[in-house]
Design an enzyme around this catalytic site. Sequence first.
Site, mmCIF file in Angstrom:
data_model
loop_
_atom_site.group_PDB
_atom_site.id
_atom_site.type_symbol
_atom_site.label_atom_id
_atom_site.label_comp_id
_atom_site.label_asym_id
_atom_site.label_seq_id
_atom_site.Cartn_x
_atom_site.Cartn_y
_atom_site.Cartn_z
ATOM 1 N N THR A 1 -2.455 8.858 -21.313
ATOM 2 C CA THR A 1 -1.834 8.195 -20.168
ATOM 3 C C THR A 1 -0.873 7.130 -20.694
ATOM 4 O O THR A 1 -0.483 7.153 -21.860
ATOM 5 C CB THR A 1 -2.904 7.607 -19.212
ATOM 6 O OG1 THR A 1 -2.269 7.192 -17.997
ATOM 7 C CG2 THR A 1 -3.632 6.416 -19.812
ATOM 8 N N ASN A 2 -0.441 6.199 -19.845
ATOM 9 C CA ASN A 2 0.391 5.079 -20.292
ATOM 10 C C ASN A 2 -0.014 3.849 -19.483
ATOM 11 O O ASN A 2 -0.880 3.929 -18.608
ATOM 12 C CB ASN A 2 1.877 5.415 -20.126
ATOM 13 C CG ASN A 2 2.224 5.712 -18.690
ATOM 14 O OD1 ASN A 2 2.174 4.846 -17.836
ATOM 15 N ND2 ASN A 2 2.550 6.968 -18.406
#
Length: 211
Positions: A22-23
Site C-alpha cells: 500500500t502507500n
Amino acid sequence: MANILITSGPTRQYLDPVRYLTNASSGRMGAALASAAIEAGHQVTIVSGPVHLNYPGNARVVFVTTTDEMLQAVEELFPSQDGLIGAAAPCDYMPRRVSSAKIAKSGEPLQLELIETPDIVATAAHNKKPHQWVVGFALETEDQRFRAIVKMQKKCCDIMVSNGPSAIDSADNEVEILASDGQTIAHVSGSKPAVAASIVESIDRWLEKRG
Ligand code: C5P
C-alpha cells in the site's frame, strides 16, 4: 450543480491473507475536496480505499480495498456523473500471484513478481462522454510541472493538480492547478481544506468558461 465522483485514499494489494502492499495516503485531500464540493453546492460520491477518517455525512461513500475494486466502482458510478476528481493514490503494483495461505518464512530471500494495476483515472478519462470532465493529481518528486503536463496528456485529463511528496499524509499541501494547454490556472498553498476550496473554485470557473 454537478454530480462529482471523487476517488480518495490508498488501495491495498494482498500478497497473502495477511500481508499487503500500500502507500501512506491518508484520504485527507479527498475528504477536503468532498467537503469543498458540497459547500459549493455539488452532489458528491466518494470511492475510497481503507482510511482512518470520516468523510462528510452528506456524501455517498463506497469503500473498496484493491485498485481493481476501485476501478470497478468508478466504472459503475462514473456514467451517471458529470465529473471525476482522482485524488486517490491507488497501489500501482500487485503481485502476479497471491498466496491463499500465509507465506511461511524459509530463511531465503522472497522474490515477488509485481505487475501493474489498471489506471483508474486514465480508464475513466479515455471513455468519458463529451459533457464529462476528469481532474487528475500528479505527485512527483522532480520536474513536477513538466511531468504533470505529460501525465495530464497521457491520462486524457482536463485539469491536473500537481503536488510534491510532502502532500502525502500531511495536513497541508502546495499545488499548481494546470489546464490541458499547460497554462497555470492557480498556484495555492495552505491547509488541505483551503487548497481543496481553491481546486473546486478553479474547476467551477473552468466549467463556466467551457459552457
Ligand atoms: O500515480 P500517478 O502519479 O500516476 O497518479 C496520477 C493520477 O492518476 C492521480 O489522479 C491518481 O488518482 C490516478 N491514478 C489512478 N489509478 C492508478 C494510479 C493513479 O486513477 N492506478
